[in-house]
Design an enzyme around this catalytic site. Structure first.
Site, short mmCIF file in Angstrom:
data_model
loop_
_atom_site.label_atom_id
_atom_site.label_comp_id
_atom_site.label_asym_id
_atom_site.label_seq_id
_atom_site.Cartn_x
_atom_site.Cartn_y
_atom_site.Cartn_z
N GLY A 31 0.88 -1.16 0.14
CA GLY A 31 0.04 -0.04 -0.07
C GLY A 31 0.69 1.20 -0.07
N GLY A 79 2.69 1.73 3.63
CA GLY A 79 3.44 0.31 3.63
C GLY A 79 4.69 0.39 2.73
N LEU A 92 -3.21 -7.64 -1.43
CA LEU A 92 -3.17 -6.96 -2.80
C LEU A 92 -4.61 -6.71 -3.18
CD1 LEU A 92 -0.51 -9.09 -4.60
CD2 LEU A 92 -0.28 -6.82 -3.43
N THR A 136 -4.16 6.26 13.57
CA THR A 136 -4.51 7.58 13.06
C THR A 136 -4.94 8.48 13.85
OG1 THR A 136 -6.10 8.44 11.47
CG2 THR A 136 -6.73 6.44 12.28
N ASP A 137 -4.70 9.84 13.45
CA ASP A 137 -5.40 10.73 14.51
C ASP A 137 -6.92 10.82 14.30
OD1 ASP A 137 -5.81 12.09 11.87
OD2 ASP A 137 -4.72 13.83 12.40
N GLU A 138 -7.39 10.19 13.40
CA GLU A 138 -9.03 10.30 13.25
C GLU A 138 -9.64 9.55 14.45
OE1 GLU A 138 -10.58 9.99 9.45
OE2 GLU A 138 -8.77 10.62 8.37
N TYR A 190 -14.82 4.25 9.31
CA TYR A 190 -13.38 3.98 9.15
C TYR A 190 -12.48 4.41 10.58
CZ TYR A 190 -8.44 5.72 8.59
OH TYR A 190 -7.05 5.76 8.92
N LYS A 238 -10.87 1.87 13.24
CA LYS A 238 -9.20 2.06 13.60
C LYS A 238 -9.07 2.13 15.27
CE LYS A 238 -5.87 2.58 11.36
NZ LYS A 238 -4.96 1.49 10.89
N TYR A 272 -15.79 19.17 -0.77
CA TYR A 272 -16.86 18.81 0.13
C TYR A 272 -17.36 20.15 1.02
CZ TYR A 272 -15.96 13.98 -0.70
OH TYR A 272 -15.55 12.75 -1.18
P1 TYD Z 1 -9.09 12.66 2.59
O1 TYD Z 1 -7.96 12.59 2.05
O2 TYD Z 1 -10.50 11.62 2.34
O3 TYD Z 1 -8.74 12.23 4.20
P2 TYD Z 1 -9.41 12.23 5.76
O4 TYD Z 1 -11.11 12.29 5.33
O5 TYD Z 1 -9.15 10.83 6.02
O6 TYD Z 1 -8.85 13.39 6.37
O7 TYD Z 1 -9.95 13.88 2.77
C1 TYD Z 1 -9.14 15.03 3.16
C2 TYD Z 1 -9.97 16.35 3.34
O8 TYD Z 1 -10.44 16.67 2.14
C3 TYD Z 1 -11.07 16.07 4.07
O9 TYD Z 1 -11.60 17.16 4.89
C4 TYD Z 1 -12.48 15.65 2.98
C5 TYD Z 1 -11.90 16.44 2.01
N1 TYD Z 1 -12.28 15.97 0.79
C6 TYD Z 1 -12.83 16.86 -0.18
O10 TYD Z 1 -13.20 18.01 0.11
N2 TYD Z 1 -13.14 16.22 -1.44
C7 TYD Z 1 -12.83 15.14 -1.69
O11 TYD Z 1 -13.15 14.53 -2.98
C8 TYD Z 1 -12.13 14.37 -0.83
C9 TYD Z 1 -11.72 12.92 -1.31
C10 TYD Z 1 -11.73 14.69 0.28
#
Ligand code: TYD
Length: 340
Positions: free
Chosen positions: A10, A13, A34, A124-126, A148, A152, A205
């Site tokens: 990955g 990894g 895989l 993870t910090d999440e 998720y 974790k 988002y």
């Molecule tokens: P991501 O890489 O999925 O990591 P995580 O959710 O584990 O932090 O997303 C990083 C940030 O970016 C998170 O706030 C969600 C946002 N994001 C978008 O705005 N658009 C997207 O298409 C994705 C995948 C994430």
């Protein structure tokens, strides 16, 4: 040391396998199922290395895990095998519980029985949940908010319990958002970079003001190696890059580096339960002698350049299983833009 890295094909990894091989004292065995994001091309440069062995298998499969630990005479285990993408965990939570909780349980118990000397869990910090202000310390409660993060957290807590219950010498790292070459393009940075190269919209988002602390994969792996070799058994270590940025700012940096217009930014319907911010206090790991070395601007530039010069790697991925996933995740979102 004879080290087993699970999930070695990955993103994190594979960087870790390469890093450990650079130390002539280590033998590295990579156990990887895989599945969709595991890719042996990530390790093509070390495939024939005399101190490297690849085994195809799943951490959920006790017989395989026990056999590898025994036959390879494993002294240390780093569990980097996981389902890792929040959006996929919203679509299919079950596979996350299976790999991240049950898989960890199987690997942990087999490692204890095999009397492995050190077991490191890549967490993870999440697991702390959304942190509106301040920084999470290792003693903070775990309040995961996505399937998720909850999976974790389950694995993370199981690992801790092996220290209190059995005095099995475990270590846990809780890393922040990691970026770099070879990251599967479902994650924010590689998704934005590869979409921008193709003049496709960058889906942001909500209001785009969510904050993440970006950690170079090189710094993340140096932290894992440092904790594996020097960490105190039974201890959790936060790992952060000290590069907190809003998503929208990261997207703008990527577009700027690629010479693409900001009109590619597209605000779309938010992720359900989206965590506003993560931030970790890394003073415990710094006191152990680790510090991040890659400034975000530099690391992001190198990452953008890598995707620009390795189109074959990601185009193959984006034309396969990923297409159906992308349509499911983004099709309606991009057609409709922000709703409500
Ligand atoms: P991501 O890489 O999925 O990591 P995580 O959710 O584990 O932090 O997303 C990083 C940030 O970016 C998170 O706030 C969600 C946002 N994001 C978008 O705005 N658009 C997207 O298409 C994705 C995948 C994430």
């Amino acid at each position: 040391m004879r080290i087993l890295v699970t999930g070695g094909a990955g993103f994190i990894g594979s960087h870790l396998v390469r890093r450990l091989l650079a130390d002539p004292r280590h033998q590295v065995v990579n156990l990887d199922a895989l599945r969709y994001s595991g890719n042996l091309e990530n390790l093509a440069d070390v495939a024939g290395h005399p101190r490297y062995t690849f085994v195809h298998g799943d951490i959920c499969d006790a017989a395989t895990v026990e056999q590898v630990l025994k036959e390879q005479g494993i002294e240390a285990v780093v569990n980097a095998a996981a389902e890792t993408h929040v959006d996929r965990s919203i679509l299919d939570p079950h596979s996350f519980a299976k790999t991240d909780v049950v898989g960890t349980a199987v690997l942990l118990e087999a490692s204890r029985k095999a009397k492995v000397e050190r077991y490191l869990q890549v967490s993870t910090d999440e697991v702390y949940g959304s942190v509106e202000t301040g920084m999470s310390t290792e003693e903070d409660p775990l309040i995961p908010r996505s399937p998720y993060a909850a999976s974790k957290a389950g694995g993370d807590l199981l690992v801790r319990s092996y220290w209190t219950t059995y005095r099995f010498p475990v270590l846990i790292t809780r890393g922040s958002n990691t970026y770099g070459p070879h990251q599967y393009p479902e994650k924010f940075i590689p998704l934005c970079v590869t979409n921008a190269i193709d003049d496709q919209p960058l889906p942001i988002y909500g209001d785009g003001r969510y904050r993440r602390d970006w950690l170079s994969v090189h710094d993340h792996c140096s932290a894992i190696e440092h904790v594996l070799l020097n960490g105190r058994p039974g201890t959790v270590y936060n790992v952060g890059g000290g590069n907190e940025r809003e998503n929208i700012a990261v997207a703008e940096m990527i577009l700027e580096q690629l010479g693409k217009p900001t009109s590619l930014i597209r605000f779309v319907e938010d992720r359900p339960g989206h965590d506003r911010r993560y931030a970790v206090d890394c003073s415990r790991l710094r006191a152990l002698g680790w510090a991040p070395t890659v400034p975000f601007e530099e690391g992001l530039r190198a990452t953008v350049d890598w995707y620009r010069t390795h189109e074959g790697w990601w185009r193959k991925i984006k034309s396969g299983e990923f297409r159906a996933y992308y349509e499911r995740m983004y099709g309606k979102r991009l057609r409709e833009g922000v709703t409500g």
